[in-house]
Design a protein around this motif. Structure first.
Motif, PDB file in Angstrom:
ATOM      1  N   ALA A  14     -16.151 -12.112 -35.594  1.00  0.00           N
ATOM      2  CA  ALA A  14     -16.853 -10.834 -35.765  1.00  0.00           C
ATOM      3  C   ALA A  14     -17.475 -10.377 -34.452  1.00  0.00           C
ATOM      4  N   MET A  15     -18.073 -11.313 -33.734  1.00  0.00           N
ATOM      5  CA  MET A  15     -18.708 -10.975 -32.456  1.00  0.00           C
ATOM      6  C   MET A  15     -17.689 -10.492 -31.434  1.00  0.00           C
ATOM      7  N   LYS A  16     -16.535 -11.154 -31.426  1.00  0.00           N
ATOM      8  CA  LYS A  16     -15.484 -10.746 -30.488  1.00  0.00           C
ATOM      9  C   LYS A  16     -15.017  -9.331 -30.797  1.00  0.00           C
ATOM     10  N   LYS A  17     -14.880  -9.049 -32.088  1.00  0.00           N
ATOM     11  CA  LYS A  17     -14.440  -7.713 -32.492  1.00  0.00           C
ATOM     12  C   LYS A  17     -15.472  -6.655 -32.121  1.00  0.00           C
ATOM     13  N   LEU A  18     -16.752  -7.011 -32.254  1.00  0.00           N
ATOM     14  CA  LEU A  18     -17.829  -6.065 -31.959  1.00  0.00           C
ATOM     15  C   LEU A  18     -18.198  -6.036 -30.476  1.00  0.00           C
ATOM     16  N   GLY A  19     -17.703  -7.009 -29.731  1.00  0.00           N
ATOM     17  CA  GLY A  19     -18.073  -7.077 -28.308  1.00  0.00           C
ATOM     18  C   GLY A  19     -19.466  -7.622 -28.094  1.00  0.00           C
ATOM     19  N   ILE A  20     -19.905  -8.492 -29.000  1.00  0.00           N
ATOM     20  CA  ILE A  20     -21.236  -9.084 -28.876  1.00  0.00           C
ATOM     21  C   ILE A  20     -21.091 -10.503 -28.340  1.00  0.00           C
ATOM     22  N   SER A  21     -21.618 -10.734 -27.166  1.00  0.00           N
ATOM     23  CA  SER A  21     -21.583 -12.068 -26.567  1.00  0.00           C
ATOM     24  C   SER A  21     -22.659 -12.123 -25.503  1.00  0.00           C
ATOM     25  N   VAL A  22     -22.893 -13.303 -24.974  1.00  0.00           N
ATOM     26  CA  VAL A  22     -23.881 -13.449 -23.905  1.00  0.00           C
ATOM     27  C   VAL A  22     -23.497 -12.580 -22.714  1.00  0.00           C
ATOM     28  N   GLY A  23     -22.182 -12.548 -22.416  1.00  0.00           N
ATOM     29  CA  GLY A  23     -21.717 -11.737 -21.291  1.00  0.00           C
ATOM     30  C   GLY A  23     -22.033 -10.267 -21.464  1.00  0.00           C
ATOM     31  N   HIS A  24     -21.837  -9.732 -22.671  1.00  0.00           N
ATOM     32  CA  HIS A  24     -22.159  -8.335 -22.931  1.00  0.00           C
ATOM     33  C   HIS A  24     -23.657  -8.095 -22.820  1.00  0.00           C
ATOM     34  N   GLN A  25     -24.447  -9.063 -23.260  1.00  0.00           N
ATOM     35  CA  GLN A  25     -25.896  -8.926 -23.155  1.00  0.00           C
ATOM     36  C   GLN A  25     -26.332  -8.872 -21.694  1.00  0.00           C
ATOM     37  N   ILE A  26     -25.696  -9.689 -20.846  1.00  0.00           N
ATOM     38  CA  ILE A  26     -26.013  -9.666 -19.420  1.00  0.00           C
ATOM     39  C   ILE A  26     -25.692  -8.297 -18.841  1.00  0.00           C
ATOM     40  N   LEU A  27     -24.528  -7.756 -19.179  1.00  0.00           N
ATOM     41  CA  LEU A  27     -24.147  -6.433 -18.677  1.00  0.00           C
ATOM     42  C   LEU A  27     -25.157  -5.378 -19.097  1.00  0.00           C
ATOM     43  N   ASN A  28     -25.689  -5.492 -20.318  1.00  0.00           N
ATOM     44  CA  ASN A  28     -26.683  -4.532 -20.787  1.00  0.00           C
ATOM     45  C   ASN A  28     -27.986  -4.632 -20.011  1.00  0.00           C
ATOM     46  N   HIS A  29     -28.279  -5.827 -19.474  1.00  0.00           N
ATOM     47  CA  HIS A  29     -29.527  -6.021 -18.739  1.00  0.00           C
ATOM     48  C   HIS A  29     -29.435  -5.550 -17.287  1.00  0.00           C
ATOM     49  N   LEU A  30     -28.219  -5.421 -16.769  1.00  0.00           N
ATOM     50  CA  LEU A  30     -28.045  -5.041 -15.367  1.00  0.00           C
ATOM     51  C   LEU A  30     -28.286  -3.553 -15.154  1.00  0.00           C
ATOM     52  N   THR A  31     -28.732  -3.200 -13.948  1.00  0.00           N
ATOM     53  CA  THR A  31     -28.849  -1.785 -13.591  1.00  0.00           C
ATOM     54  C   THR A  31     -27.444  -1.230 -13.349  1.00  0.00           C
ATOM     55  N   PRO A  32     -27.273   0.093 -13.339  1.00  0.00           N
ATOM     56  CA  PRO A  32     -25.947   0.667 -13.072  1.00  0.00           C
ATOM     57  C   PRO A  32     -25.341   0.172 -11.760  1.00  0.00           C
ATOM     58  N   ALA A  33     -26.176   0.065 -10.709  1.00  0.00           N
ATOM     59  CA  ALA A  33     -25.666  -0.399  -9.411  1.00  0.00           C
ATOM     60  C   ALA A  33     -25.211  -1.846  -9.490  1.00  0.00           C
ATOM     61  N   GLN A  34     -25.993  -2.692 -10.172  1.00  0.00           N
ATOM     62  CA  GLN A  34     -25.626  -4.103 -10.317  1.00  0.00           C
ATOM     63  C   GLN A  34     -24.372  -4.251 -11.164  1.00  0.00           C
ATOM     64  N   SER A  35     -24.258  -3.415 -12.195  1.00  0.00           N
ATOM     65  CA  SER A  35     -23.085  -3.457 -13.064  1.00  0.00           C
ATOM     66  C   SER A  35     -21.812  -3.131 -12.285  1.00  0.00           C
ATOM     67  N   LYS A  36     -21.886  -2.132 -11.393  1.00  0.00           N
ATOM     68  CA  LYS A  36     -20.730  -1.780 -10.561  1.00  0.00           C
ATOM     69  C   LYS A  36     -20.304  -2.951  -9.689  1.00  0.00           C
ATOM     70  N   ILE A  37     -21.276  -3.682  -9.184  1.00  0.00           N
ATOM     71  CA  ILE A  37     -20.980  -4.796  -8.278  1.00  0.00           C
ATOM     72  C   ILE A  37     -20.282  -5.938  -9.022  1.00  0.00           C
ATOM     73  N   VAL A  38     -20.783  -6.298 -10.225  1.00  0.00           N
ATOM     74  CA  VAL A  38     -20.133  -7.407 -10.943  1.00  0.00           C
ATOM     75  C   VAL A  38     -18.731  -6.996 -11.409  1.00  0.00           C
ATOM     76  N   LYS A  39     -18.539  -5.714 -11.707  1.00  0.00           N
ATOM     77  CA  LYS A  39     -17.195  -5.244 -12.088  1.00  0.00           C
ATOM     78  C   LYS A  39     -16.255  -5.261 -10.883  1.00  0.00           C
ATOM     79  N   ALA A  40     -16.819  -4.965  -9.710  1.00  0.00           N
ATOM     80  CA  ALA A  40     -16.010  -5.060  -8.495  1.00  0.00           C
ATOM     81  C   ALA A  40     -15.639  -6.514  -8.222  1.00  0.00           C
ATOM     82  N   LEU A  41     -16.576  -7.430  -8.475  1.00  0.00           N
ATOM     83  CA  LEU A  41     -16.280  -8.862  -8.349  1.00  0.00           C
ATOM     84  C   LEU A  41     -15.127  -9.252  -9.272  1.00  0.00           C
ATOM     85  N   ALA A  42     -15.148  -8.707 -10.475  1.00  0.00           N
ATOM     86  CA  ALA A  42     -14.071  -9.005 -11.436  1.00  0.00           C
ATOM     87  C   ALA A  42     -12.729  -8.520 -10.926  1.00  0.00           C
TER      88      ALA A  42
END
Length: 410
Positions: free
Chosen positions: A317-345
């Motif tokens: 259910a969590m996978k389908k909803l996109g609920i995980s620790v990783g998603h929670q971390i992304l929600n905590h990041l600022t927009p600038a920080q989020s861009k950086i981790v996505k660039a890392l990916a």
């Protein structure tokens, strides 16, 4: 040939049988507003005490408008709803509004419409006997308001609207009553297009007998004051809503299950203990995530015809909803920080400051500062190889960002 009506009837019958198999009369996990029913409301003792203090002081003239702030799904709307019904029980006027980019005149119209509809009329749509001496004036105002739209009729200019509102607040509203205004999604006001509205609030929120609660994100006050610095003085109280404790999270799940279980069901049935533990651990105390996860897990259980819901179903259910620790971390990041981790990916989860700065079209100094902050939070790691320092995504972010990229390619 398929009969669609018969198909729906048969499918509904199967669902009912499956629900009984799960020892439930219905799926109790709904995101519908509380609407005065507090049996599912858990925790928030500190926040309720703060609100009680504010309401108590306001009745004696010491008005301090407040901002209720917290992350998405934390329960701000539910808390506003509790305030609404608490105010009504104390015989105050209360109005619930949702913020939008509107002019002061449109806001006044929505406010007056809510005041009359929710406080001066009875449930059957007739004027309360408490206000019969003002009946003709109130009905005249309401008729003008009842067909309002984004374009206010020319014959009802703002000056006239303000006089009518003043009449309601100072002639119709009894002494000792408050007019409590509850505004959800108040971040919508934090835009240059709403500057005139915020300027209107500067004086309006100082009117006698008016108490306002604005609900929004953790950065609500910062966002509002960027547009209009005076808003800091108009909303001096800030009520922060932290995540639920583990004990409160368990209580949230149990209360809802107990309300919908068939006779003789035990504890957290149909969920296994391990399944509930996973929900509490992974949902990070966010009520909406807990409710959504439980609801989706029950839906999967129904489709599979299961007798219980274990941790594997919860994880599905969590996978389908996109609920995980990783998603929670992304929600905590600022927009600038989020861009950086996505660039890392995009580099496979490992890169240098120089490489990232080139991709992000930003200076290495700025990127390096953000990386240091993310590293300090424990969301990325780093290692030295020769003269280079490489930053790497944590497993939680890697699972979300890298796996997501792969899924998109499939």
């Amino acid at each position: 040939m398929l009969d669609p009506i018969e198909f729906i009837q048969n499918a509904s019958s199967i669902t009912k049988k499956s629900m009984n198999r799960l020892k439930l009369k219905a799926n109790p996990f709904s995101e519908k507003p509380i609407r005065g029913n507090t049996k599912f409301f858990v925790g928030r003792t500190t926040e309720l005490m703060e609100i009680a203090d504010i309401l108590g002081a306001a009745q004696y003239g010491s008005v301090a408008n407040a901002a209720i702030v917290g992350t998405k799904g934390i329960g701000k709307s539910s808390l506003l709803n509790v305030i609404y019904y608490a105010a009504k029980r104390q015989n105050h006027w209360a109005v619930e509004l949702e913020a939008s980019q509107i002019t002061p005149r449109q806001f006044l119209i929505q406010l007056m419409h809510g005041i009359i509809r929710d406080n001066l009329f009875t449930m059957d749509g007739t004027l309360s006997t408490d206000y019969l001496e003002h009946s003709q004036k109130i009905i005249d105002i309401y008729r003008r308001l009842d067909s309002y739209s984004d374009k206010t009729p020319v014959h009802y200019p703002r000056e006239k609207i303000e006089r009518d509102l003043d009449y309601l607040l100072n002639n119709v509203k009894e002494d000792g009553k408050l007019c409590i205004i509850l505004i959800d999604e108040a971040d919508q006001f934090a835009r240059k297009g709403c500057l005139r509205l915020l300027q209107f609030f500067h004086s309006f929120l100082y009117e006698d007998g008016i108490l306002a609660f604005f609900a929004g994100s953790p950065t609500l006050m910062e966002n509002l004051t960027k547009v209009s610095p005076a808003m800091r003085d108009r909303l001096p109280k800030i009520i922060n809503m932290p995540p639920l404790s583990n004990e409160e999270s368990y209580d949230l799940i149990l209360r809802r299950l107990k309300d919908a279980q068939i006779p003789k069901a035990k504890d957290y049935e149909p969920f296994t203990e391990n399944a509930v533990d996973v929900i509490v651990e992974e949902c990070d105390g966010i009520p909406r995530k807990i409710i959504m996860t439980c609801s989706e897990a029950i839906s999967i259980g129904l489709k599979k015809g299961l007798n219980e819901i274990d941790e594997d179903i919860v994880k599905m259910a969590m996978k389908k909803l996109g609920i995980s620790v990783g998603h929670q971390i992304l929600n905590h990041l600022t927009p600038a920080q989020s861009k950086i981790v996505k660039a890392l990916a995009s580099f496979g989860g490992k890169s240098t400051v120089t490489e990232l700065a080139k991709v992000l079209n930003n200076s290495p100094g700025t990127v390096g500062t953000h990386l240091s902050d993310i590293y300090e939070m424990g969301y990325i790691y780093k290692e030295r190889s020769g003269n280079n320092v490489y930053y790497m995504l944590s497993k939680e972010l890697n699972d979300v960002l890298i796996d997501k990229d792969n899924e998109d390619l499939d």
